[in-house]
Design a protein around this motif. Sequence first.
Motif, PDB file in Angstrom:
ATOM      1  N   ALA A   1     -16.119 -16.746 -19.993  1.00 11.73           N
ATOM      2  CA  ALA A   1     -15.209 -17.195 -18.924  1.00 11.73           C
ATOM      3  C   ALA A   1     -15.217 -18.726 -18.871  1.00 11.73           C
ATOM      4  O   ALA A   1     -15.917 -19.317 -18.045  1.00 11.73           O
ATOM      5  CB  ALA A   1     -15.630 -16.596 -17.596  1.00 11.73           C
ATOM      6  N   PRO A   2     -14.430 -19.371 -19.744  1.00 13.93           N
ATOM      7  CA  PRO A   2     -14.473 -20.838 -19.847  1.00 13.93           C
ATOM      8  C   PRO A   2     -14.071 -21.551 -18.557  1.00 13.93           C
ATOM      9  O   PRO A   2     -14.451 -22.708 -18.364  1.00 13.93           O
ATOM     10  CB  PRO A   2     -13.467 -21.154 -20.969  1.00 13.93           C
ATOM     11  N   ALA A   3     -13.329 -20.892 -17.661  1.00 14.65           N
ATOM     12  CA  ALA A   3     -12.864 -21.575 -16.447  1.00 14.65           C
ATOM     13  C   ALA A   3     -13.940 -21.688 -15.370  1.00 14.65           C
ATOM     14  O   ALA A   3     -13.737 -22.357 -14.357  1.00 14.65           O
ATOM     15  CB  ALA A   3     -11.648 -20.837 -15.872  1.00 14.65           C
ATOM     16  N   LEU A   4     -15.083 -21.025 -15.558  1.00 14.70           N
ATOM     17  CA  LEU A   4     -16.119 -21.065 -14.518  1.00 14.70           C
ATOM     18  C   LEU A   4     -16.745 -22.450 -14.412  1.00 14.70           C
ATOM     19  O   LEU A   4     -16.970 -23.116 -15.420  1.00 14.70           O
ATOM     20  CB  LEU A   4     -17.233 -20.053 -14.825  1.00 14.70           C
ATOM     21  N   ALA A   5     -17.100 -22.841 -13.175  1.00 14.54           N
ATOM     22  CA  ALA A   5     -17.743 -24.144 -12.946  1.00 14.54           C
ATOM     23  C   ALA A   5     -19.092 -24.185 -13.678  1.00 14.54           C
ATOM     24  O   ALA A   5     -19.754 -23.154 -13.823  1.00 14.54           O
ATOM     25  CB  ALA A   5     -17.950 -24.351 -11.444  1.00 14.54           C
ATOM     26  N   PRO A   6     -19.519 -25.394 -14.089  1.00 18.72           N
ATOM     27  CA  PRO A   6     -20.747 -25.515 -14.891  1.00 18.72           C
ATOM     28  C   PRO A   6     -22.012 -25.015 -14.187  1.00 18.72           C
ATOM     29  O   PRO A   6     -22.985 -24.671 -14.850  1.00 18.72           O
ATOM     30  CB  PRO A   6     -20.856 -27.036 -15.151  1.00 18.72           C
ATOM     31  N   ARG A   7     -21.992 -24.975 -12.841  1.00 18.18           N
ATOM     32  CA  ARG A   7     -23.229 -24.569 -12.157  1.00 18.18           C
ATOM     33  C   ARG A   7     -23.625 -23.123 -12.430  1.00 18.18           C
ATOM     34  O   ARG A   7     -24.772 -22.734 -12.199  1.00 18.18           O
ATOM     35  CB  ARG A   7     -23.068 -24.763 -10.643  1.00 18.18           C
ATOM     36  N   TRP A   8     -22.700 -22.296 -12.918  1.00 20.39           N
ATOM     37  CA  TRP A   8     -23.011 -20.871 -13.160  1.00 20.39           C
ATOM     38  C   TRP A   8     -23.710 -20.774 -14.511  1.00 20.39           C
ATOM     39  O   TRP A   8     -23.093 -20.617 -15.556  1.00 20.39           O
ATOM     40  CB  TRP A   8     -21.741 -20.016 -13.088  1.00 20.39           C
ATOM     41  N   ALA A   9     -25.036 -20.871 -14.467  1.00 21.44           N
ATOM     42  CA  ALA A   9     -25.818 -21.077 -15.695  1.00 21.44           C
ATOM     43  C   ALA A   9     -26.393 -19.779 -16.267  1.00 21.44           C
ATOM     44  O   ALA A   9     -26.879 -19.765 -17.386  1.00 21.44           O
ATOM     45  CB  ALA A   9     -26.953 -22.060 -15.416  1.00 21.44           C
ATOM     46  N   HIS A  10     -26.335 -18.686 -15.483  1.00 22.71           N
ATOM     47  CA  HIS A  10     -26.917 -17.421 -15.951  1.00 22.71           C
ATOM     48  C   HIS A  10     -25.877 -16.318 -15.776  1.00 22.71           C
ATOM     49  O   HIS A  10     -25.180 -16.296 -14.767  1.00 22.71           O
ATOM     50  CB  HIS A  10     -28.153 -17.034 -15.126  1.00 22.71           C
ATOM     51  N   GLY A  11     -25.837 -15.408 -16.729  1.00 23.58           N
ATOM     52  CA  GLY A  11     -24.838 -14.347 -16.607  1.00 23.58           C
ATOM     53  C   GLY A  11     -25.322 -13.024 -17.152  1.00 23.58           C
ATOM     54  O   GLY A  11     -26.122 -12.962 -18.095  1.00 23.58           O
ATOM     55  N   LEU A  12     -24.820 -11.965 -16.527  1.00 22.14           N
ATOM     56  CA  LEU A  12     -25.020 -10.609 -17.040  1.00 22.14           C
ATOM     57  C   LEU A  12     -23.630 -10.091 -17.384  1.00 22.14           C
ATOM     58  O   LEU A  12     -22.773  -9.983 -16.503  1.00 22.14           O
ATOM     59  CB  LEU A  12     -25.680  -9.740 -15.960  1.00 22.14           C
ATOM     60  N   HIS A  13     -23.411  -9.801 -18.670  1.00 18.75           N
ATOM     61  CA  HIS A  13     -22.087  -9.354 -19.104  1.00 18.75           C
ATOM     62  C   HIS A  13     -22.122  -7.855 -19.383  1.00 18.75           C
ATOM     63  O   HIS A  13     -23.020  -7.370 -20.078  1.00 18.75           O
ATOM     64  CB  HIS A  13     -21.649 -10.116 -20.361  1.00 18.75           C
ATOM     65  N   LEU A  14     -21.152  -7.154 -18.804  1.00 14.63           N
ATOM     66  CA  LEU A  14     -21.022  -5.704 -18.956  1.00 14.63           C
ATOM     67  C   LEU A  14     -19.681  -5.458 -19.661  1.00 14.63           C
ATOM     68  O   LEU A  14     -18.650  -5.251 -19.005  1.00 14.63           O
ATOM     69  CB  LEU A  14     -21.039  -5.021 -17.582  1.00 14.63           C
ATOM     70  N   PRO A  15     -19.667  -5.526 -20.998  1.00 17.57           N
ATOM     71  CA  PRO A  15     -18.370  -5.596 -21.695  1.00 17.57           C
ATOM     72  C   PRO A  15     -17.531  -4.337 -21.622  1.00 17.57           C
ATOM     73  O   PRO A  15     -16.315  -4.408 -21.796  1.00 17.57           O
ATOM     74  CB  PRO A  15     -18.753  -5.902 -23.151  1.00 17.57           C
ATOM     75  N   ASP A  16     -18.137  -3.165 -21.365  1.00 22.29           N
ATOM     76  CA  ASP A  16     -17.303  -1.955 -21.393  1.00 22.29           C
ATOM     77  C   ASP A  16     -16.841  -1.499 -20.004  1.00 22.29           C
ATOM     78  O   ASP A  16     -16.260  -0.424 -19.855  1.00 22.29           O
ATOM     79  CB  ASP A  16     -18.000  -0.811 -22.147  1.00 22.29           C
ATOM     80  N   GLN A  17     -17.087  -2.315 -18.980  1.00 17.73           N
ATOM     81  CA  GLN A  17     -16.579  -1.950 -17.650  1.00 17.73           C
ATOM     82  C   GLN A  17     -15.071  -2.267 -17.616  1.00 17.73           C
ATOM     83  O   GLN A  17     -14.558  -2.989 -18.467  1.00 17.73           O
ATOM     84  CB  GLN A  17     -17.341  -2.701 -16.564  1.00 17.73           C
ATOM     85  N   ALA A  18     -14.377  -1.720 -16.628  1.00 22.52           N
ATOM     86  CA  ALA A  18     -12.905  -1.722 -16.705  1.00 22.52           C
ATOM     87  C   ALA A  18     -12.285  -1.956 -15.328  1.00 22.52           C
ATOM     88  O   ALA A  18     -12.988  -2.100 -14.323  1.00 22.52           O
ATOM     89  CB  ALA A  18     -12.442  -0.391 -17.284  1.00 22.52           C
TER      90      ALA A  18
END
Length: 378
Positions: free
Chosen positions: A134-151
């Motif tokens: 998500a390139p549009a997110l502000a830089p402060r969001w430094a950690h992420g959990l990605h759930l690629p198959d959710q819909a």
Amino acid sequence: MASRPDAVIVGGGIIGLAAAWTLARRGATVTLFERDPVPRGATWAAGGMLVPLGEAPDPGPFLSFGLAGLAAWPDWARTLEEAAERPVDFTRCGKLLVADDAEAAAALRRRFDWQDADGHDVRWLDRAGVERVAPALAPRWAHGLHLPDQARVDPRRTGRALTAAARSAGVELRFGEAVEQILRLDGRVGGVRTAHGATVAAGAVVVAAGAWSGGLSGLPRPLPVRPVRGQMLSLELDAPVVDGLVAGAGAYLIPRRGEDDRPLLVVGASMEEAGFTVATDDPTVDGLRRAAEALVPELREAPEHARWAGLRPGTPDDLPVLGVDPELDGLVYATGHHRNGILLAPVTAEAVAGLVAGEMLSEPWARAFAPTRFHGGR
Ligand SMILES: Cc1cc2nc3c(=O)[nH]c(=O)nc-3n(C[C@H](O)[C@H](O)[C@H](O)COP(=O)(O)OP(=O)(O)OC[C@H]3O[C@@H](n4cnc5c(N)ncnc54)[C@H](O)[C@@H]3O)c2cc1C
């Protein structure tokens, strides 16, 4: 008789409509009562995220039911779109949960750890990974959990498609007519009485009246479903700012296509105990907007499109109520879907059709979702 029951459905939200359509496709004759001329319950208000991995607190019955719901959605959406000749906008877009401090990151990490250990498709992201998704997110969001198959799906388009599909499958849709009372006949359910005073006999009655389900008279015992208000807003965009679902402190973002096909971003949602009042208030919606702008700074330029509220059907343990009443044969509960009724609609509808036909709900769901569990029963 049991394989071709006449059923009355109380409620024309996604749960009632999905159950009616499924029953009719199995050959049952079905009448559905919906209080409003145009249904505007939780289904109309919902975001449409199909995210069991984002919602489940642990690997319990909710997660397995939610995963079954997500697994059912692609075929269900295709069949529904064909039957209704309308789109529902099912999209396998993934969900990204982000954190900007150590405490929130640790909570996400705990979720990642148990879901990864259980073999789910989950990815732990550092800042570079967040930026890739998500390139549009502000830089402060430094950690992420990605759930690629959710819909996600568009709940309003789904409601309209279900209405069309149910009608063409032969369901009698009585919109603008509320059910007042569940009737008994010879020790089992006998049908319903409407607010207009009409009596309609049926072999099965399905309680699918969302947050209002507990207000029906004639139920064998109190049904502790309560309204949990959610407020939301949508923003107009020139072009989508995120491809998938995003959630951070205080807000989640859902891309949606407007009625005119232009891109919108839905921002949600509050969780409030506010009785049956369906209204927005400026401090809450403005707070959601600020939280969205903290996620994606360019949203500061986006004009507001709409704001609205809806009532989730909540239960004391946040789990649905799904099953046949043990003391009133033929009375089927399909309510209390709280934050996840859109996700759970296909599997709930299948379960209801089975219950009406005399089948049992499988474990562990039968026990976890039992209508009598709040009163010491299983
Ligand atoms: C802000 C918000 C965001 C949400 N986001 C999501 C999401 O992203 N994903 C997800 O899966 N879920 C989401 N939900 C939850 C989801 O919307 C609900 O769980 C689901 O819509 C419940 O469907 P339902 O058919 O049980 O209830 P409803 O859609 O509320 O339908 C019940 C219907 O019963 C009718 N009715 C009431 N009383 C009577 C009566 N006596 N006689 C006849 N008709 C009656 C009502 O008019 C209503 O139309 C969200 C909910 C809200 C409020």
